[in-house]
Design a protein around this motif. Sequence first.
Motif, PDB file in Angstrom:
ATOM      1  N   PRO A  68       0.774  -1.600   0.413  1.00  0.00           N
ATOM      2  CA  PRO A  68      -0.070  -0.060   0.373  1.00  0.00           C
ATOM      3  C   PRO A  68       0.635   1.006  -0.110  1.00  0.00           C
ATOM      4  CG  PRO A  68      -0.313  -0.936   1.623  1.00  0.00           C
ATOM      5  CD  PRO A  68       0.704  -2.090   1.324  1.00  0.00           C
ATOM      6  N   ALA A  69       1.893   1.065   0.933  1.00  0.00           N
ATOM      7  CA  ALA A  69       3.015   1.988   0.503  1.00  0.00           C
ATOM      8  C   ALA A  69       3.746   2.638  -0.882  1.00  0.00           C
ATOM      9  CB  ALA A  69       4.018   2.218   1.236  1.00  0.00           C
ATOM     10  N   ALA A  70       3.525   1.362  -1.569  1.00  0.00           N
ATOM     11  CA  ALA A  70       3.918   1.767  -2.934  1.00  0.00           C
ATOM     12  C   ALA A  70       3.434   2.632  -3.270  1.00  0.00           C
ATOM     13  CB  ALA A  70       4.019   0.761  -4.315  1.00  0.00           C
ATOM     14  N   GLY A  71       4.133   3.970  -4.717  1.00  0.00           N
ATOM     15  CA  GLY A  71       3.294   5.001  -5.728  1.00  0.00           C
ATOM     16  C   GLY A  71       2.844   4.668  -6.325  1.00  0.00           C
ATOM     17  N   GLN A  72       1.044   5.087  -6.860  1.00  0.00           N
ATOM     18  CA  GLN A  72       0.526   4.486  -8.071  1.00  0.00           C
ATOM     19  C   GLN A  72       1.102   4.159  -8.942  1.00  0.00           C
ATOM     20  OE1 GLN A  72      -2.445   7.092  -9.821  1.00  0.00           O
ATOM     21  NE2 GLN A  72      -4.195   6.401  -9.157  1.00  0.00           N
ATOM     22  N   ASP A  73       2.246   5.131  -9.425  1.00  0.00           N
ATOM     23  CA  ASP A  73       2.491   5.038 -10.894  1.00  0.00           C
ATOM     24  C   ASP A  73       3.700   3.340 -11.145  1.00  0.00           C
ATOM     25  OD1 ASP A  73       1.441   7.339 -12.546  1.00  0.00           O
ATOM     26  OD2 ASP A  73       3.311   8.241 -11.626  1.00  0.00           O
ATOM     27  N   MET A  74       4.458   3.413  -9.738  1.00  0.00           N
ATOM     28  CA  MET A  74       5.103   2.329  -9.179  1.00  0.00           C
ATOM     29  C   MET A  74       4.054   1.361  -9.550  1.00  0.00           C
ATOM     30  SD  MET A  74       7.750   1.381  -7.177  1.00  0.00           S
ATOM     31  CE  MET A  74       8.719   2.451  -7.865  1.00  0.00           C
ATOM     32  N   PHE A 133       1.005  -3.853 -12.459  1.00  0.00           N
ATOM     33  CA  PHE A 133      -0.220  -4.298 -12.779  1.00  0.00           C
ATOM     34  C   PHE A 133       0.119  -4.916 -13.860  1.00  0.00           C
ATOM     35  CE2 PHE A 133      -2.497  -2.217  -9.800  1.00  0.00           C
ATOM     36  CZ  PHE A 133      -2.896  -2.975  -8.793  1.00  0.00           C
ATOM     37  N   VAL A 134       0.953  -3.622 -15.040  1.00  0.00           N
ATOM     38  CA  VAL A 134       0.808  -3.727 -15.905  1.00  0.00           C
ATOM     39  C   VAL A 134       2.162  -5.604 -16.398  1.00  0.00           C
ATOM     40  CG1 VAL A 134       2.468  -3.700 -18.391  1.00  0.00           C
ATOM     41  CG2 VAL A 134       0.396  -1.798 -17.006  1.00  0.00           C
ATOM     42  N   TYR A 135       3.025  -5.659 -15.599  1.00  0.00           N
ATOM     43  CA  TYR A 135       4.236  -6.793 -15.893  1.00  0.00           C
ATOM     44  C   TYR A 135       3.598  -8.092 -15.015  1.00  0.00           C
ATOM     45  CZ  TYR A 135       7.289  -2.563 -15.238  1.00  0.00           C
ATOM     46  OH  TYR A 135       8.396  -1.402 -15.405  1.00  0.00           O
ATOM     47  N   LEU A 136       2.476  -8.196 -13.968  1.00  0.00           N
ATOM     48  CA  LEU A 136       1.620  -9.201 -13.830  1.00  0.00           C
ATOM     49  C   LEU A 136       0.744  -9.340 -14.782  1.00  0.00           C
ATOM     50  CD1 LEU A 136       1.155  -8.229 -10.013  1.00  0.00           C
ATOM     51  CD2 LEU A 136       3.355 -10.354 -10.942  1.00  0.00           C
ATOM     52  N   GLU A 137       0.096  -8.493 -15.939  1.00  0.00           N
ATOM     53  CA  GLU A 137      -0.624  -9.326 -15.936  1.00  0.00           C
ATOM     54  C   GLU A 137       0.206  -9.658 -18.297  1.00  0.00           C
ATOM     55  OE1 GLU A 137      -2.683  -5.269 -17.609  1.00  0.00           O
ATOM     56  OE2 GLU A 137      -4.224  -5.461 -15.633  1.00  0.00           O
ATOM     57  N   GLN A 138       1.396  -8.887 -18.090  1.00  0.00           N
ATOM     58  CA  GLN A 138       1.924  -9.622 -19.166  1.00  0.00           C
ATOM     59  C   GLN A 138       2.432 -11.418 -18.297  1.00  0.00           C
ATOM     60  OE1 GLN A 138       5.502  -6.800 -19.522  1.00  0.00           O
ATOM     61  NE2 GLN A 138       3.794  -5.244 -21.324  1.00  0.00           N
TER      62      GLN A 138
END
Length: 264
Positions: A196-202, A207-212
């Motif tokens: 939850p402390a990760a920045g939104q962009d990161m 999520f993009v990496y995981l979707e790939q």
Amino acid sequence: MSEDSFLREVEEELRSDKLKAFWRRFAPFIIGAAVLIVLLVAANEIWKWWSSNTAATASDQYYAAADLAEQGDIEGAQAAFAELQASGPAGYATLARFQEAALLVESGDVEGAIAAYDALAASLDQPRLRELAYVFAGYLAVDHLDAAAVEQRVGGLTGEDNPMRNSAREALGLAHYKAGNIEEARANFEAIAADPAAGQDMQLRAFVYLEQLASTGVDVSEELVDAAAPVEAAPEEIVIPAETPSLETLGQPLESDAGQAQTE
């Protein structure tokens, strides 16, 4: 003269003699202490003036060098930062070293930049700045060195109490993905997405990496994929990148992590 008056005069004389004797004995120490206090106050004021003047001069030099870099005068900026590093106060000298390493990247000398960040990290006493230098080196190493080299630089920064943890995880995830270590890559990307402390962009990139990874048949946490859905449903606010971002897009989370480091 009454006896009482005589006794008072004798007492006063004795007191006067004692005071004179005390003063003769301790006057050098009292005067010396007073002079020392005055000198310390004067030295402190001179130091404040000198520090303020030096910091102002260094600040002007730093922004002048940064302007040269923005104008594309890489060599001029490098020379200006080198001068600031040699003659400026410690804080600005450290900033100048970070900028010199960044300019090496712009000039195409990525290996030199990695070496500069490594040398900077090895010389810094402040742990957060040292970790930041290693994170920058780790990101650069993703495309130019192997996964072990990235692990060497940022592998120790992924603990839950480290403000640089998510930048370190992203660099590790990318390095392992590039090396074909899919499970290690997935674990790092999931750790970012779940933090939850990760920045939104990161987190979006995670999520993009995981979707790939999921599109290639890798088992990815369904909870994390579901968590990404509300974000993807608002394209007018956030644009999900179609491809894995290149290293040039990784500056913003580093700034976020650096801000957390300064806060802590």
